[in-house]
Design a protein around this motif. Structure first.
Motif, PDB file in Angstrom:
ATOM      1  N   MET A  73       0.822  -1.213   0.000  1.00 24.22           N
ATOM      2  CA  MET A  73       0.000   0.000   0.000  1.00 24.22           C
ATOM      3  C   MET A  73       0.849   1.254   0.000  1.00 24.22           C
ATOM      4  SD  MET A  73      -2.966  -1.151   2.695  1.00 24.22           S
ATOM      5  CE  MET A  73      -1.882  -1.992   3.852  1.00 24.22           C
ATOM      6  N   THR A  74       1.763   1.359   0.982  1.00 24.29           N
ATOM      7  CA  THR A  74       2.503   2.620   1.144  1.00 24.29           C
ATOM      8  C   THR A  74       3.461   2.883  -0.019  1.00 24.29           C
ATOM      9  OG1 THR A  74       4.128   1.425   2.474  1.00 24.29           O
ATOM     10  CG2 THR A  74       2.391   2.600   3.657  1.00 24.29           C
ATOM     11  N   ILE A  75       4.078   1.840  -0.525  1.00 26.12           N
ATOM     12  CA  ILE A  75       5.067   2.045  -1.594  1.00 26.12           C
ATOM     13  C   ILE A  75       4.423   1.887  -2.971  1.00 26.12           C
ATOM     14  CG2 ILE A  75       7.258   1.260  -2.573  1.00 26.12           C
ATOM     15  CD1 ILE A  75       7.937   0.185   0.277  1.00 26.12           C
ATOM     16  N   HIS A  76       3.812   0.743  -3.217  1.00 23.73           N
ATOM     17  CA  HIS A  76       3.396   0.430  -4.586  1.00 23.73           C
ATOM     18  C   HIS A  76       2.085   1.096  -4.982  1.00 23.73           C
ATOM     19  CE1 HIS A  76       6.722  -2.276  -5.010  1.00 23.73           C
ATOM     20  NE2 HIS A  76       6.439  -2.774  -3.825  1.00 23.73           N
ATOM     21  N   THR A  77       1.038   0.891  -4.187  1.00 27.74           N
ATOM     22  CA  THR A  77      -0.243   1.500  -4.541  1.00 27.74           C
ATOM     23  C   THR A  77      -0.096   3.023  -4.564  1.00 27.74           C
ATOM     24  OG1 THR A  77      -1.416  -0.332  -3.508  1.00 27.74           O
ATOM     25  CG2 THR A  77      -2.666   1.701  -3.879  1.00 27.74           C
ATOM     26  N   HIS A 132       2.894  -2.174 -10.693  1.00 29.00           N
ATOM     27  CA  HIS A 132       2.807  -1.706  -9.306  1.00 29.00           C
ATOM     28  C   HIS A 132       1.386  -1.389  -8.846  1.00 29.00           C
ATOM     29  CE1 HIS A 132       7.170  -1.495  -8.908  1.00 29.00           C
ATOM     30  NE2 HIS A 132       7.201  -1.020 -10.138  1.00 29.00           N
ATOM     31  N   ALA A 133       0.593  -0.747  -9.717  1.00 34.45           N
ATOM     32  CA  ALA A 133      -0.717  -0.288  -9.252  1.00 34.45           C
ATOM     33  C   ALA A 133      -1.657  -1.458  -8.966  1.00 34.45           C
ATOM     34  CB  ALA A 133      -1.331   0.659 -10.286  1.00 34.45           C
ATOM     35  N   MET A 134      -1.929  -2.267  -9.990  1.00 33.38           N
ATOM     36  CA  MET A 134      -2.857  -3.381  -9.777  1.00 33.38           C
ATOM     37  C   MET A 134      -2.306  -4.408  -8.789  1.00 33.38           C
ATOM     38  SD  MET A 134      -4.694  -3.970 -13.465  1.00 33.38           S
ATOM     39  CE  MET A 134      -3.168  -4.355 -14.314  1.00 33.38           C
ATOM     40  N   PRO A 135      -1.051  -4.862  -8.953  1.00 31.73           N
ATOM     41  CA  PRO A 135      -0.530  -5.790  -7.945  1.00 31.73           C
ATOM     42  C   PRO A 135      -0.478  -5.171  -6.542  1.00 31.73           C
ATOM     43  CG  PRO A 135       0.789  -5.902  -9.929  1.00 31.73           C
ATOM     44  CD  PRO A 135      -0.139  -4.740 -10.098  1.00 31.73           C
ATOM     45  N   GLY A 136      -0.258  -3.858  -6.465  1.00 31.03           N
ATOM     46  CA  GLY A 136      -0.280  -3.209  -5.161  1.00 31.03           C
ATOM     47  C   GLY A 136      -1.643  -3.305  -4.515  1.00 31.03           C
ATOM     48  N   LEU A 137      -2.680  -3.084  -5.313  1.00 33.30           N
ATOM     49  CA  LEU A 137      -4.043  -3.238  -4.794  1.00 33.30           C
ATOM     50  C   LEU A 137      -4.301  -4.673  -4.354  1.00 33.30           C
ATOM     51  CD1 LEU A 137      -6.169  -1.091  -7.283  1.00 33.30           C
ATOM     52  CD2 LEU A 137      -5.592  -0.567  -4.903  1.00 33.30           C
ATOM     53  N   ILE A 138      -3.899  -5.598  -5.201  1.00 32.10           N
ATOM     54  CA  ILE A 138      -4.031  -7.011  -4.812  1.00 32.10           C
ATOM     55  C   ILE A 138      -3.339  -7.250  -3.480  1.00 32.10           C
ATOM     56  CG2 ILE A 138      -3.348  -9.371  -5.410  1.00 32.10           C
ATOM     57  CD1 ILE A 138      -3.613  -8.611  -8.360  1.00 32.10           C
ATOM     58  N   GLY A 139      -2.143  -6.689  -3.366  1.00 28.66           N
ATOM     59  CA  GLY A 139      -1.379  -6.866  -2.140  1.00 28.66           C
ATOM     60  C   GLY A 139      -2.099  -6.321  -0.925  1.00 28.66           C
ATOM     61  N   GLY A 140      -2.689  -5.152  -1.073  1.00 31.31           N
ATOM     62  CA  GLY A 140      -3.426  -4.579   0.042  1.00 31.31           C
ATOM     63  C   GLY A 140      -4.619  -5.438   0.435  1.00 31.31           C
ATOM     64  N   ILE A 141      -5.318  -5.920  -0.581  1.00 34.89           N
ATOM     65  CA  ILE A 141      -6.507  -6.740  -0.316  1.00 34.89           C
ATOM     66  C   ILE A 141      -6.122  -8.077   0.314  1.00 34.89           C
ATOM     67  CG2 ILE A 141      -8.404  -7.977  -1.431  1.00 34.89           C
ATOM     68  CD1 ILE A 141      -8.314  -5.623  -3.571  1.00 34.89           C
ATOM     69  N   VAL A 187      -7.593   2.542   0.838  1.00 34.23           N
ATOM     70  CA  VAL A 187      -8.371   3.704   0.405  1.00 34.23           C
ATOM     71  C   VAL A 187      -7.616   4.999   0.675  1.00 34.23           C
ATOM     72  CG1 VAL A 187     -10.543   4.940   0.700  1.00 34.23           C
ATOM     73  CG2 VAL A 187     -10.512   2.429   0.793  1.00 34.23           C
ATOM     74  N   VAL A 188      -7.052   5.102   1.870  1.00 30.40           N
ATOM     75  CA  VAL A 188      -6.288   6.313   2.196  1.00 30.40           C
ATOM     76  C   VAL A 188      -5.133   6.490   1.226  1.00 30.40           C
ATOM     77  CG1 VAL A 188      -4.813   7.382   3.942  1.00 30.40           C
ATOM     78  CG2 VAL A 188      -6.933   6.243   4.629  1.00 30.40           C
ATOM     79  N   SER A 189      -4.417   5.404   0.949  1.00 24.89           N
ATOM     80  CA  SER A 189      -3.279   5.491   0.024  1.00 24.89           C
ATOM     81  C   SER A 189      -3.719   5.968  -1.354  1.00 24.89           C
ATOM     82  CB  SER A 189      -2.592   4.130  -0.105  1.00 24.89           C
ATOM     83  OG  SER A 189      -2.095   3.699   1.137  1.00 24.89           O
ATOM     84  N   LEU A 190      -4.862   5.455  -1.805  1.00 25.40           N
ATOM     85  CA  LEU A 190      -5.372   5.866  -3.117  1.00 25.40           C
ATOM     86  C   LEU A 190      -5.732   7.355  -3.117  1.00 25.40           C
ATOM     87  CD1 LEU A 190      -7.626   2.849  -4.142  1.00 25.40           C
ATOM     88  CD2 LEU A 190      -5.594   3.685  -5.351  1.00 25.40           C
TER      89      LEU A 190
END
Lengths: 467, 467, 467
Positions: free
Chosen positions: B191-195, B353-362, B408-411
């Motif tokens: 979240m913090t880095i990738h998303t 980074h974006a999509m895998p980052g979201l996956i990672g957060g979820i 959500v906050v990261s986004l």
């Protein structure tokens, strides 16, 4: 597809018997000397279980291996990939850069294990080695890699081996004088490695001055991809320099501190290098030569002081200054050295190692002289400068004086040693190339067909392979 | 051999005074701020001997340096060689890729040490730093390197420095909200880095939309050897990602587990990437763009959950899915984003980074919500999620909710921050190039003569050097 | 710019459905098997706090992670960058070298975690993994990378995956026989990895003999920059080999000793390789093929004995000899194997792995047979050879005999396994290329426009892009 590419090669660069002879004889000598002298130290010997009991160690993790091995591997990468690839920037000397660096370093570490072992790890007639010896051998060879940078492209592999033999010897003597007789601190080697190595190399290249070197001027530049190969070397040197400066520091805070100081210094150095690279160029464009080299000056310049309480902002200041000095050096000093002093410095080691090395020695002397028990703590103060035994009464200012003396000794050893070794290398028996064949791999290497003609051949099947 | 290569360069890309000014002023600011605020933490300070006694540590090996330094160096390689070389795939932008990445990261880590220090290591008016701070600074800069990927080739070095200044600031605020206010776990930074980094960069490139970018289309591709250079970046990112995700995890099992989960996820990701790369191409041939990028999605996607009990097979599943999503993204989403949403994403960070980052957060939120004392053990459960103090009463499902809130906050931070910073970068004072000169090193770099003409010159001595 | 580059491609190399199918099905199989069998070992599990108490460990630093993780990362680099880039020497097969190596290794480590897990880490129906399993999986895959060297450029990615599946299986069986049934020591894998891997690969390439391979002879060479890419692989293998040979040795002195022995052996090997490379060439010039490969033989040849009391001078001797044998092999044996025995060995693994692997096995047997309690110490002797339990009564000379038996078993397994797997790979369903399309990335990869024509296009704006 033989083409008479090297017409006019007046000199005899035929290596077939000379190079094998030197390599094999010297390797046999290494085997004999290792057989007589070198054994495993207590922490690498199978008697370690007994040693552990004797030293009251409760765990295998107390083995020095675990304190230093990761740093050792980083240093190893710096010597072989870092220096090797940094020098691949020349368009037609990539094999020589990375290959000869490989050769001289592989020989040098063996000889350094012996030379440094006799001075520092000699015990009952045996040299007892452990991971710290491996690091020190790599360090010693680092000074040879530096000197190689000055003469890159202009010497035969035999000359490089001869230089390595002598330089490792002189390095070890100089290191002994500094560390043992003057009781100087120099964990990252600003004096012993960089100042000594660079001025040694500059003296050698001065003695080997080639008045007609402009005959190979067309090969002294880079091409696009050779500059990218060189950046591999640059980045590995830059990234692992914190390991270099902390590798042989005391366990605990000293290693930790060295890494932080070096990290900070290098970061600052990149910004001032970029600034001056752009500023000193009429069109304001960045020059890869500066980025490849001057960004590293920050690591050199905190080599002595990194393990001291230099503080992070002190490191930023040192790094900033050394980036500026180094970049200015590339723009103004290197041409001056060549035209006026006849010092032909292929890689600009004067800018990357010599001047930053001097800065490093001076910063180290000042930092030592400014040390107080307040800043270091009572125990930390004694530990940091090893003020025990006969050195119990040393004060910081006296230590600063000895540190300064260390710079002078290193310079004198470098000039005297470089002059003598340069003289030896000037003998017409080592097989160096004529001026017009410098910076050309084809002299000592089997070089594959050119990409140009390959491409030609592959994609135009109608046309014959050899034009 | 001056040729009017950049005719029609309407914009002023002259860097001579602007770039040096920014670099030098900012470096001076760093020195001042470091001087006021930054000091060595207890484990890097010369008072360590006293600290050791106080903390009842029996050995120097308990210094955090030995727990984290090897991982730190791996992360350092990822930031400078990994990201730097990954972006060298463009045929004529290798200097910019590796050089500007070097510049922005070197500035960014200094500024991140301050920003993150104020939030996390501030003590009695001083920021006390140690090896963990160095890793976190590298992490923070990693998010800037990601954003750089979206605007690669289209911005001036000054724009990159300005973006770094703002993005590091926003990163630190976002990180503080997530880790301290929401008490979220995110050791590998999905979240913090990738998303955050990716959506920030995508928003910036949207604001900087260039309608005429197809004018430099011929330079947006790779050549054979530039693709190999990029693979150096890919492999170092891939190999060292287990260190990335485990670098700041708790000592012991958490670091160990993070490394294993990441190793498994990345291995699986390679297979699904290869499968879909071949499947989605009419001729069934593999595409280097996918191999260079989508194989890394598995590391991103376990960034949050790697230190949790994700289990090896869980990691394989996450890695497999993220490789598929990422490859599909390169084939279908990137063209869509460009043509419909006017998001010109040079490196495809949306896919890597974006999509895998979201996956990672979820995945992190789900893994946290599914945690039980049975699986973690009573102590392990509390330690893994730090359910102590005010968080003593948090249940896994509440933790899962907070983890989701972190995404959500990261986004939101990324979109808002990216819009503002994009607006700033759009000002016509930063010296970016015209559309037809994008992806061309010659704008900001001294570029050596072309290999082509060199080869010509060298091997056809009869003909003159300059045509 | 489609050109009919691959006319006459009689064979069906279309991968679109076959490759994705194999990759996806196998990855699903991995997920299922991991789900059923693989769990975290005690040191990576969240129950570690309880484990620590049970084992009376006072610190997290006693976690095996900290003993082995740095070495693991070095080994990881060797497998992916080391082997991958070493094979990029071919002028038009760089994508295949580094990309297929990536693919097979990523699959192989998953399958190896299972296979080796069933044999060595199986506990109550579960495979419990930790960092040592990751290292062993990398080791196992190393033997496949070696075999890949023999068939480089001549096989489809599916063939490589099929070979990996079988070779990992056979490797694990052979390893089990050696380590568990014969109770042989082989920490660096001279027998299990190198001898087995190389003779397996040589047998496979013999079965796959291509009589018309000279049709692609023009692509079997290197170009200038591909040789430099290969040197990246060489140097990372060379530098990190001490980590390879020490990665799974016992904690403490054994790891320390393995690293020192390997360091020494490799240094010596460089000198003898350079000597013989120059000596065996009529013009006395160095050959990059030798430097890229034979310099590594010293690491292979101390693989078994590095953790024993081989001593530094013993290592120099072994390294010197293996460098000579390997270089002589490239000059005389490889052409002989090809013309007489129909063994087409693209990378010369016979010289780099097969012969030095045999030397390594023999040196290991001799060193074991020569072991005495005097040299090892009473405790050290038992610990070094694990002479406990049912092996309490083994003498050094018996151990030497079993070591020798290990070589024979490895050879038999390699020949038998290679013959069977070679037969399977010969089936006309795997999509390998015709002889004239070997060593050509264009068969399985989207290859960018040629540098040649790009350069043309970019710098001669008057002329059209596509000729």
């Amino acid at each position: 597809m033989e083409r008479p590419r090297h017409q006019g090669m007046a000199k005899n660069t035929y290596m077939r018997w000379r190079l094998p002879l030197v390599c094999l004889l010297w390797e046999v000598a290494m085997i004999v000397l290792f057989g007589v002298f070198v054994r495993f130290g207590a922490e690498a010997d199978a008697h370690w279980e007994e040693e552990k009991r004797e030293m009251n160690l409760t765990s295998d993790i107390e083995n020095d291996f675990y304190f230093r091995y990761p740093s050792f591997q980083d240093v190893h990468v710096m010597i072989f990939v870092g220096f090797g690839f940094l020098m691949t920037f020349l368009k037609r000397y990539g094999f020589g850069a990375v290959g000869f660096n490989f050769l001289l370093a592989a020989f040098g570490i063996q000889w350094a294990l012996l030379m440094q072992g006799w001075f520092h790890s000699f015990n009952n007639g045996k040299i007892l080695i452990g991971v710290e010896n491996l690091i020190n051998a790599d360090f010693c060879v680092g000074s040879v890699c530096i000197a190689f940078g000055a003469i890159l492209g202009k010497t035969s592999p035999i000359q490089l081996l001869v230089m390595t033999l002598f330089q490792v010897t002189l390095f070890s003597v100089n290191e002994y004088i500094l560390l043992n007789l003057l009781h100087v601190k120099d964990a990252g080697g600003s004096m012993t490695i960089h100042t000594f190595g660079a001025y040694f190399g500059l003296t050698v290249t001065r003695v080997l001055y080639r008045p007609n070197l402009e005959q190979s001027k067309d090969k002294q530049g880079s091409v696009y991809h050779s500059d990218l190969f060189a950046m591999i070397g640059t980045l590995y040197l830059w990234m692992y320099w914190p390991s270099f400066n902390s590798a042989i520091s005391d366990h605990g805070d000293a290693q930790h501190r060295s890494a932080i100081n070096t990290y900070c210094s290098l970061a600052a150095c990149v910004l001032t290098t970029m600034a001056f690279s752009s500023m000193l160029q009429k069109k304001g464009k960045l020059d890869m030569v500066h980025i490849q080299n001057a960004t590293l000056a920050g690591g050199v310049a905190v080599g002595t002081s990194a393990e001291m309480m230099l503080t992070p902002y002190g490191s930023l200041i040192v790094g900033s200054i050394s980036g500026i000095v180094s970049t200015v050096g590339y723009v103004y000093f290197t041409p001056f050295l060549e035209s006026r002093l006849h010092i032909q410095d292929t890689c600009g080691i004067h800018n990357l190692h010599a001047m930053p090395g001097l800065i490093g020695g001076i910063v180290g002397a000042i930092t030592a002289a400014a040390a107080t028990e307040d800043v270091y703590g009572k125990e930390g103060f004694i530990k940091a400068f090893d003020f025990t035994g006969v050195y119990q009464t040393r004060t910081p200012s006296i230590q600063g004086g000895f540190q300064a003396a260390g710079i002078v000794v290193s310079l004198l050893m470098a000039f005297a040693g470089g002059a003598i070794v340069g003289g030896i290398l000037k003998l017409p028996i080592w097989g160096d190339a004529a001026a017009e064949n410098c910076f050309e791999d084809g002299v000592y290497w089997e070089v594959p067909e050119d990409e140009e003609s390959d491409a030609y051949h592959m994609h135009n099947p109608d046309k014959p392979a050899s034009p």
